[in-house]
Design a protein around this motif. Structure first.
Motif, PDB file in Angstrom:
ATOM      1  N   TRP A   1      90.057  70.988   9.302  1.00  7.87           N
ATOM      2  CA  TRP A   1      89.538  71.236  10.662  1.00  7.87           C
ATOM      3  C   TRP A   1      89.339  69.896  11.405  1.00  7.87           C
ATOM      4  O   TRP A   1      89.718  69.753  12.568  1.00  7.87           O
ATOM      5  CB  TRP A   1      88.221  72.011  10.537  1.00  7.87           C
ATOM      6  N   GLU A   2      88.786  68.918  10.694  1.00  4.97           N
ATOM      7  CA  GLU A   2      88.616  67.591  11.320  1.00  4.97           C
ATOM      8  C   GLU A   2      89.958  66.966  11.656  1.00  4.97           C
ATOM      9  O   GLU A   2      90.147  66.412  12.737  1.00  4.97           O
ATOM     10  CB  GLU A   2      87.826  66.660  10.396  1.00  4.97           C
TER      11      GLU A   2
ATOM     12  N   GLY B   1      91.516  67.902  14.725  1.00  4.88           N
ATOM     13  CA  GLY B   1      90.798  67.479  15.933  1.00  4.88           C
ATOM     14  C   GLY B   1      89.643  68.408  16.268  1.00  4.88           C
ATOM     15  O   GLY B   1      89.283  68.558  17.433  1.00  4.88           O
ATOM     16  N   LYS B   2      89.067  69.025  15.259  1.00  3.70           N
ATOM     17  CA  LYS B   2      87.921  69.928  15.413  1.00  3.70           C
ATOM     18  C   LYS B   2      88.081  70.944  16.544  1.00  3.70           C
ATOM     19  O   LYS B   2      87.312  70.936  17.528  1.00  3.70           O
ATOM     20  CB  LYS B   2      86.627  69.120  15.650  1.00  3.70           C
ATOM     21  N   PRO B   3      89.094  71.812  16.458  1.00  2.00           N
ATOM     22  CA  PRO B   3      89.231  72.844  17.503  1.00  2.00           C
ATOM     23  C   PRO B   3      87.933  73.647  17.666  1.00  2.00           C
ATOM     24  O   PRO B   3      87.295  73.984  16.670  1.00  2.00           O
ATOM     25  CB  PRO B   3      90.369  73.736  16.989  1.00  2.00           C
TER      26      PRO B   3
ATOM     27  N   PRO C   1      80.366  72.903   8.093  1.00  2.00           N
ATOM     28  CA  PRO C   1      80.001  72.269   9.357  1.00  2.00           C
ATOM     29  C   PRO C   1      80.669  72.954  10.558  1.00  2.00           C
ATOM     30  O   PRO C   1      80.327  72.686  11.702  1.00  2.00           O
ATOM     31  CB  PRO C   1      80.536  70.835   9.197  1.00  2.00           C
ATOM     32  N   PHE C   2      81.647  73.843  10.281  1.00  2.00           N
ATOM     33  CA  PHE C   2      82.430  74.484  11.348  1.00  2.00           C
ATOM     34  C   PHE C   2      81.996  75.931  11.579  1.00  2.00           C
ATOM     35  O   PHE C   2      82.698  76.702  12.232  1.00  2.00           O
ATOM     36  CB  PHE C   2      83.923  74.464  10.990  1.00  2.00           C
TER      37      PHE C   2
ATOM     38  N   ASP D   1     102.429  70.648  10.075  1.00  2.00           N
ATOM     39  CA  ASP D   1     103.059  69.347  10.311  1.00  2.00           C
ATOM     40  C   ASP D   1     102.768  68.428   9.132  1.00  2.00           C
ATOM     41  O   ASP D   1     101.650  68.425   8.604  1.00  2.00           O
ATOM     42  CB  ASP D   1     102.461  68.744  11.593  1.00  2.00           C
ATOM     43  N   THR D   2     103.744  67.627   8.742  1.00  2.00           N
ATOM     44  CA  THR D   2     103.548  66.705   7.608  1.00  2.00           C
ATOM     45  C   THR D   2     102.427  65.708   7.888  1.00  2.00           C
ATOM     46  O   THR D   2     101.817  65.174   6.968  1.00  2.00           O
ATOM     47  CB  THR D   2     104.823  65.900   7.309  1.00  2.00           C
ATOM     48  N   LEU D   3     102.141  65.462   9.173  1.00  2.00           N
ATOM     49  CA  LEU D   3     101.109  64.473   9.514  1.00  2.00           C
ATOM     50  C   LEU D   3      99.704  64.955   9.148  1.00  2.00           C
ATOM     51  O   LEU D   3      98.775  64.167   9.028  1.00  2.00           O
ATOM     52  CB  LEU D   3     101.149  64.156  11.015  1.00  2.00           C
ATOM     53  N   LEU D   4      99.539  66.260   8.967  1.00  2.00           N
ATOM     54  CA  LEU D   4      98.186  66.775   8.736  1.00  2.00           C
ATOM     55  C   LEU D   4      97.616  66.300   7.395  1.00  2.00           C
ATOM     56  O   LEU D   4      96.443  65.983   7.286  1.00  2.00           O
ATOM     57  CB  LEU D   4      98.183  68.308   8.801  1.00  2.00           C
TER      58      LEU D   4
END
Ligand code: SAH
Length: 346
Positions: free
Chosen positions: A70-71, A74-76, A100-101, A338-341
């Motif tokens: 979640w962080e 970008g904490k939607p 925390p979400f 996405d691989t970036l996650l």
């Protein structure tokens, strides 16, 4: 014969033998007499014990994983937290307690069993239920968790006998259920050349279809998933279909509808399906490695200082992470849009 066995015998007498996949569907999910439809199978008084039922630490670590994803997203402000096959709802309740979400997620549960839905409603009162992925909202990110869900989805089995590769089916001979081998019309039969005499090869079209839909949901909503199950990393030969009743293995064709039926998950097949839908795959890694990297040992130390029964916490930790317990047989795989996650724990 129990009522489900009566039904199955009648079905086979009028329709002919059923493949292993059909057999699993009838045994587990017949609307009235199916194993999951009529009872709560978990815990000491039930048939088997799953990781969330061993200790709250399991759900808490999954909560840490969700919080990290979640962080990284970008904490939607709003996202869907979906659990597939939530059992008694224990994992979700443990996870939400430390989340925390909590105010940012809407909890959705994919479940077919009316008995388990009722238990889940007690553990997670605000949840919304689904019987298929098709009805999950697509207008916000979805984070999905599934523990011991894929192993309940049906497999089909092929075996190399004298005549070559044939499909293993269940027949009723007028007295009892028996395995038979039939020429398969399926294009999925393994290549004639491979395998040795008696080898069994399993496929799971249901898991492939589920993974495809899950992957589309992940792509469409910029989501992620965590899949935990017992299974293998490389495809191979082997009969992994098993029936468990009262914490013991029982023959697959006995106690039909009164014993749990599962088969090992082929994580290679899951990864291939997800990749072909354009989803990034992390792992699989062993459950013990995954839980330790998320900090389960620290969590256990902390709980021990609070609890009267420190030994119980230590033995639960051991059951979850030790290689000779659940630590190695169970594998964890992450999927993300996405691989970036790069989700934690891999
Ligand atoms: N995750 C839980 C329960 C695992 S047992 C735990 O770890 O304790 C499998 C769960 O998946 C049960 O809740 C069962 O009812 C559900 N299930 C099995 N097949 C399903 C299907 N085809 N659709 C929806 N739920 C299913």
């Amino acid at each position: 014969m129990n009522e489900l066995e009566e039904y199955l015998a009648g079905y086979i007498q009028s329709h002919g033998s059923v493949d292993i996949g059909q057999f699993m569907i009838i045994a587990l999910s017949h609307p009235v007499h199916g194993y999951y439809m009529k009872q709560d199978p978990f815990g000491r008084g039930g048939d088997f014990t799953t990781a969330p039922e061993i200790s709250q630490m399991f759900g808490e670590m999954i909560g840490v994983w969700v919080a990290d994803v979640w962080e990284k997203m970008g904490k939607p402000a709003q996202f869907t937290l979906l659990e597939c096959g939530p059992g008694r709802g224990t994992l979700m309740a443990d996870l939400l307690r430390v989340a925390p979400f909590k105010n940012n997620c809407e909890v959705h549960l994919l479940e077919m069993s009316p008995v388990l839905k009722a238990l889940q409603a007690k553990a997670v009162p605000d949840a919304q239920w689904h019987e298929s992925l098709d009805t999950i909202p697509c207008n916000r990110p979805v984070i999905i968790i599934a523990n011991e869900f894929l192993d309940a989805l049906p497999v089909r089995q092929f075996q190399k006998i004298e005549k070559g590769w044939m499909e293993r089916v269940v027949n009723f001979n007028g007295r009892e259920f028996e395995f038979k081998w039939e020429k398969s019309s399926s294009p999925l039969v393994p290549q004639q050349s491979g395998g040795r005499f008696n080898d069994v090869f399993e496929i799971s079209p249901s898991r492939n279809t589920f993974t495809k839909s899950l992957s589309h949901l992940i792509k469409q909503t910029k989501g992620a998933a965590l899949l935990i199950d017992y299974g293998h990393v490389q495809p191979g030969y082997g009969d992994t279909l098993q029936a468990v009743k009262e914490h013991r293995y029982v023959p697959v064709l006995r106690h039909i509808g009164d014993a749990d039926l599962t088969a090992h998950v082929d994580f290679h097949a899951i990864a291939e399906e997800a990749k072909s839908a354009g989803v990034a795959v992390s792992g699989p890694v062993e459950q013990g490695v995954f839980l330790k990297s998320l900090g389960i040992e620290m969590r256990a130390e902390y709980l021990k200082t609070k609890a009267k029964n420190a030994d119980d916490i230590e033995s639960a930790l051991h059951r979850l992470v030790a290689s000779d317990q659940m630590g190695s047989l169970f594998k964890v795989m992450g999927l993300s849009y996405d691989t970036l996650l790069q989700p934690a724990g891999f």
